[in-house]
Design an enzyme around this catalytic site. Structure first.
Site, PDB file in Angstrom:
ATOM      1  N   ASP A   1       0.833  -1.195   0.000  1.00 55.77           N
ATOM      2  CA  ASP A   1       0.000   0.000   0.000  1.00 55.77           C
ATOM      3  C   ASP A   1       0.874   1.254   0.000  1.00 55.77           C
ATOM      4  O   ASP A   1       1.724   1.441   0.866  1.00 55.77           O
ATOM      5  CB  ASP A   1      -0.896  -0.022   1.240  1.00 55.77           C
ATOM      6  CG  ASP A   1      -2.112   0.857   1.121  1.00 55.77           C
ATOM      7  OD1 ASP A   1      -1.981   1.989   0.631  1.00 55.77           O
ATOM      8  OD2 ASP A   1      -3.200   0.422   1.537  1.00 55.77           O
TER       9      ASP A   1
ATOM     10  N   THR B   1      -6.545   4.045  -2.009  1.00 56.62           N
ATOM     11  CA  THR B   1      -6.398   2.623  -1.666  1.00 56.62           C
ATOM     12  C   THR B   1      -7.490   1.740  -2.268  1.00 56.62           C
ATOM     13  O   THR B   1      -7.197   0.726  -2.902  1.00 56.62           O
ATOM     14  CB  THR B   1      -6.385   2.465  -0.140  1.00 56.62           C
ATOM     15  OG1 THR B   1      -5.241   3.141   0.382  1.00 56.62           O
ATOM     16  CG2 THR B   1      -6.325   0.999   0.258  1.00 56.62           C
TER      17      THR B   1
ATOM     18  N   ASN C   1     -12.236   5.785  -1.490  1.00 57.47           N
ATOM     19  CA  ASN C   1     -12.385   5.097  -0.204  1.00 57.47           C
ATOM     20  C   ASN C   1     -13.774   5.387   0.363  1.00 57.47           C
ATOM     21  O   ASN C   1     -14.388   4.541   0.999  1.00 57.47           O
ATOM     22  CB  ASN C   1     -11.315   5.564   0.777  1.00 57.47           C
ATOM     23  CG  ASN C   1      -9.919   5.154   0.360  1.00 57.47           C
ATOM     24  OD1 ASN C   1      -9.741   4.171  -0.359  1.00 57.47           O
ATOM     25  ND2 ASN C   1      -8.915   5.907   0.791  1.00 57.47           N
TER      26      ASN C   1
ATOM     27  N   LYS D   1      -5.811  -3.431   6.205  1.00 57.28           N
ATOM     28  CA  LYS D   1      -7.016  -2.628   5.993  1.00 57.28           C
ATOM     29  C   LYS D   1      -8.132  -3.518   5.476  1.00 57.28           C
ATOM     30  O   LYS D   1      -7.888  -4.388   4.638  1.00 57.28           O
ATOM     31  CB  LYS D   1      -6.759  -1.522   4.964  1.00 57.28           C
ATOM     32  CG  LYS D   1      -5.696  -0.506   5.345  1.00 57.28           C
ATOM     33  CD  LYS D   1      -5.526   0.525   4.236  1.00 57.28           C
ATOM     34  CE  LYS D   1      -4.445   1.541   4.565  1.00 57.28           C
ATOM     35  NZ  LYS D   1      -4.271   2.534   3.472  1.00 57.28           N
TER      36      LYS D   1
ATOM     37  N   ARG E   1     -10.483  -2.755   3.372  1.00 50.81           N
ATOM     38  CA  ARG E   1     -10.652  -2.597   1.920  1.00 50.81           C
ATOM     39  C   ARG E   1      -9.542  -3.285   1.135  1.00 50.81           C
ATOM     40  O   ARG E   1      -9.758  -3.743   0.021  1.00 50.81           O
ATOM     41  CB  ARG E   1     -10.752  -1.119   1.549  1.00 50.81           C
ATOM     42  CG  ARG E   1      -9.604  -0.223   2.013  1.00 50.81           C
ATOM     43  CD  ARG E   1      -9.969   1.249   1.797  1.00 50.81           C
ATOM     44  NE  ARG E   1      -8.909   2.183   2.184  1.00 50.81           N
ATOM     45  CZ  ARG E   1      -8.771   2.704   3.395  1.00 50.81           C
ATOM     46  NH1 ARG E   1      -9.622   2.354   4.355  1.00 50.81           N
ATOM     47  NH2 ARG E   1      -7.808   3.565   3.659  1.00 50.81           N
TER      48      ARG E   1
ATOM     49  N   ASP F   1       1.842   2.768   3.583  1.00 47.52           N
ATOM     50  CA  ASP F   1       0.927   3.887   3.362  1.00 47.52           C
ATOM     51  C   ASP F   1       0.821   4.751   4.613  1.00 47.52           C
ATOM     52  O   ASP F   1       0.879   5.982   4.533  1.00 47.52           O
ATOM     53  CB  ASP F   1      -0.446   3.346   2.972  1.00 47.52           C
ATOM     54  CG  ASP F   1      -1.460   4.446   2.699  1.00 47.52           C
ATOM     55  OD1 ASP F   1      -1.341   5.099   1.661  1.00 47.52           O
ATOM     56  OD2 ASP F   1      -2.360   4.648   3.531  1.00 47.52           O
TER      57      ASP F   1
ATOM     58  N   HIS G   1       2.084   8.622   4.821  1.00 52.24           N
ATOM     59  CA  HIS G   1       1.163   9.691   5.195  1.00 52.24           C
ATOM     60  C   HIS G   1       1.723  10.514   6.355  1.00 52.24           C
ATOM     61  O   HIS G   1       1.618  11.746   6.368  1.00 52.24           O
ATOM     62  CB  HIS G   1      -0.195   9.111   5.607  1.00 52.24           C
ATOM     63  CG  HIS G   1      -1.151   8.937   4.482  1.00 52.24           C
ATOM     64  ND1 HIS G   1      -1.669   9.997   3.764  1.00 52.24           N
ATOM     65  CD2 HIS G   1      -1.696   7.823   3.935  1.00 52.24           C
ATOM     66  CE1 HIS G   1      -2.491   9.543   2.833  1.00 52.24           C
ATOM     67  NE2 HIS G   1      -2.528   8.227   2.908  1.00 52.24           N
TER      68      HIS G   1
ATOM     69  N   HIS H   1      -1.254   2.624  -5.241  1.00 54.30           N
ATOM     70  CA  HIS H   1      -1.009   3.997  -5.671  1.00 54.30           C
ATOM     71  C   HIS H   1       0.404   4.373  -5.265  1.00 54.30           C
ATOM     72  O   HIS H   1       1.056   3.673  -4.491  1.00 54.30           O
ATOM     73  CB  HIS H   1      -2.013   4.977  -5.039  1.00 54.30           C
ATOM     74  CG  HIS H   1      -2.080   4.904  -3.535  1.00 54.30           C
ATOM     75  ND1 HIS H   1      -1.115   5.456  -2.715  1.00 54.30           N
ATOM     76  CD2 HIS H   1      -2.994   4.328  -2.708  1.00 54.30           C
ATOM     77  CE1 HIS H   1      -1.433   5.242  -1.452  1.00 54.30           C
ATOM     78  NE2 HIS H   1      -2.560   4.540  -1.412  1.00 54.30           N
TER      79      HIS H   1
ATOM     80  N   HIS I   1      -1.832  11.419  -1.434  1.00 51.87           N
ATOM     81  CA  HIS I   1      -1.890  10.901  -2.799  1.00 51.87           C
ATOM     82  C   HIS I   1      -3.312  11.094  -3.288  1.00 51.87           C
ATOM     83  O   HIS I   1      -4.137  11.666  -2.589  1.00 51.87           O
ATOM     84  CB  HIS I   1      -1.507   9.416  -2.819  1.00 51.87           C
ATOM     85  CG  HIS I   1      -2.283   8.607  -1.814  1.00 51.87           C
ATOM     86  ND1 HIS I   1      -3.526   8.070  -2.072  1.00 51.87           N
ATOM     87  CD2 HIS I   1      -1.996   8.286  -0.522  1.00 51.87           C
ATOM     88  CE1 HIS I   1      -3.965   7.437  -0.994  1.00 51.87           C
ATOM     89  NE2 HIS I   1      -3.070   7.557  -0.029  1.00 51.87           N
TER      90      HIS I   1
END
Length: 559
Positions: free
Chosen positions: A51, A92, A113, A174, A176, A316, A320, A364, A499
């Site tokens: 991620d 994501t 998302n 995650k 997702r 990710d 961030h 991404h 992103h």
């Protein structure tokens, strides 16, 4: 005079006629049958998503990787150096959906998302209140099923072709990340912020299998308590990284990062801290190993191919918090590289890597922090979303005499109040264009695409417009799509990176495929997309492509 192609065709027809069998009495001795050698499909396909991993980080740090992880993929597999998540809203859920559907957002229906439903309700990509986590608390917007995914996946096709004998299991930090890889018929497990356990939902089953119960009971996540994340390499290895961002009370931004809870024992705040570190990825891979053993993945007694999806979420979270230019991001990727190497060693013992096909990509890329980008002379800004939208609404009210024409928004999407526009007798396109003109005059805004443009397909006259067109779903998406200038992000904060744009740093991702019997090793400089993964796997596995797939099979990498 006949054209040359017709001469060739007649010659072929004549030759074919000469080879037609005559009467039995005149038959020639039978020619030996020619049998094409068909390589058996792999026993196990492993699809890995890191991620938030920009392709440039793989290239920049490749000399520091160990021998068995990312370096192994780069050297023994096909490496696509110009691979992209080829849609405009690079987040994501959208990126994970592309991997095994082979479809773009306008088709697969996962446009972000989160998004705003036609009734004004905010929707989380994998929410489904009909289901709940097993033995875990479940909130209304928690991810529990793939109901919002409008197409099938490669895993679904694999199970269909095998009469459901193939197993498809996915795991991620995650929800997702796991659910959107699992598709409609796989089984997804995801990390729980409150307990640090990996859970699934009642969409997939009513109770955990014994192997998952044992893993949960062992509480491996608690072993990190009071321990620290420290750099893996010598200080000189990080010499070229950006300086540390400013420290705050809540985020010290310095190694070592200690895992603790305010309560003095493992609790929710401790489990959340694990996510912003290599620990969550180590736990994800451990659970994946438990799934390989528990489900006998790659050792399917029916001989069917199994699929394991692994989404590593930590990178990710780290990017961030600190930016991809940071020492923390640099070290995190090195840590993940070693974890992957250990995972490959495990697979070699359990299944044999000669029987395994591995795909590694990302959902991404990532922009540098705006503050770092400015040191590189980029005009990077942080655009406050609320201030921008409030000003837009005021401008439209002054121009058209109607208050609150901006109905709602989740940037980069803005929804206009078409009902109010029609009641006032205004033309939709006039309001859209006025909004677009205003936004384009604001600092940090590069492009605005309107519903009228997107419905007519005129947005796709440029590469950037094509990517935004693919990201836009007629029934679900907003009426304006806003693109920031490079390295500018929508943010009301003063730190961190993000992103979500169609710029190269967000779309460019690694695409590595390794499998001794099926893949030709080597660097591939040609253009490729993440949506090409599903068609490529379908060809190798001799199964039907997912219904919405628009990518191509990467035949240049196939043996």
């Amino acid at each position: 005079m006949r054209p040359s192609w017709l001469k060739t065709s007649l010659t072929l027809i004549t030759c074919a006629t000469l080879w037609l069998p005559g009467p039995a009495s005149a038959a020639q001795p039978p020619r030996p049958a020619t049998v094409a050698t068909q390589v058996k499909p792999p026993k196990l396909v492993v699809v890995m998503v890191i991620d938030g991993l920009p392709s440039e980080q793989v290239q920049r740090y490749r000399d520091q990787f160990g021998p068995g992880g990312l370096r192994r993929l780069l050297e023994q597999g096909a490496s696509f150096t110009d691979a992209h998540q080829a849609h405009g809203i690079t987040v994501t859920a959208v990126g994970h959906s592309a991997v095994l559907t082979g479809a773009y957002p306008y088709r697969h229906g996962i446009i972000g998302n989160n998004w705003i439903a036609p009734d004004g309700r905010q929707v989380y990509c994998t929410e489904d209140t009909r289901y709940h986590y097993i033995d875990e608390d479940t909130d209304a917007h928690d991810g529990t099923s793939p109901a919002n995914l409008r197409v099938d996946t490669l895993g679904d096709q694999l199970r269909y072709a095998s009469g459901n004998r193939s197993k498809v299991v996915t795991v991620s930090g995650k929800d997702r990340g796991a659910i959107l890889l699992a598709g409609k018929t796989g089984t997804a497990y995801m990390y729980m912020d409150k307990t640090g356990d990996f859970a699934t939902s009642t969409y997939y089953m009513d109770q955990y299998p014994a192997w998952a119960e044992r893993f949960r009971a062992a509480k491996p996540q608690d072993r990190y308590y009071a321990k620290s994340w420290t750099p893996l390499l010598d200080d000189k290895a990080y010499a070229d990284d950006a300086p540390y961002p400013a420290a705050t009370t809540s985020s010290p931004n310095r190694f070592p990062f200690t895992f603790y809870s305010e309560s003095g024992k493992p609790a929710s705040d401790y489990y959340v801290r694990l996510k912003k570190s290599p620990a969550v990825d180590a736990l994800t891979l451990e659970f994946a190993e438990a799934a390989v053993d528990g489900e006998r993945l790659g050792s399917n007694p029916t001989g069917a191919t199994d699929l394991l999806g692994v989404s590593l979420s930590g990178h990710d979270y780290v990017n961030h918090a600190y930016g991809p230019e940071s020492r923390m991001s640099h070290d995190h990727l090195q840590q993940v590289d070693r974890q992957i190497a250990r995972f490959f060693t495990f697979l070699d013992k359990r299944v044999g890597m000669d029987n395994v096909l591995v795909v590694l990509t990302a959902d991404h890329g990532f922009a540098n922090t705006a503050e770092f980008a400015r040191t590189q002379h980029a005009d990077a800004l942080r655009v406050n979303p609320k201030a921008l939208l409030d000003t837009l609404d005021a401008q439209l009210a002054e121009r058209f005499g109607v208050a609150r024409l901006v109905k709602t928004s989740l940037l980069p999407e803005i929804h206009l109040d078409y009902a109010a526009i029609e009641r006032r007798g205004l033309a939709r396109a006039d309001v859209e264009n006025a909004a677009a003109r205003f936004l384009l005059a604001q600092p940090g805004i590069a492009e605005v695409f309107t519903r009228t443009q997107l419905e007519q397909g005129v947005a796709s006259k440029s590469r950037l417009g094509t990517l935004m067109q693919r990201a836009w779903n007629r029934a679900l998406s907003g009426d304006l799509l806003v693109v920031t200038t490079p390295y500018t992000i929508f943010s009301s904060g003063t730190s961190g990176a993000s992103h979500g744009t169609p710029w190269q740093y967000d779309t460019s991702v690694p695409l590595l495929i390794m499998g001794k019997r099926w893949i030709r090793p080597g660097e591939q400089a040609g253009y490729a997309e993440v949506v090409d993964i599903a068609p490529t796997l379908a060809q190798i596995l001799h199964v039907r492509r997912p219904a919405g797939a628009e990518g191509r099979a990467l035949t240049e990498a196939l043996r």
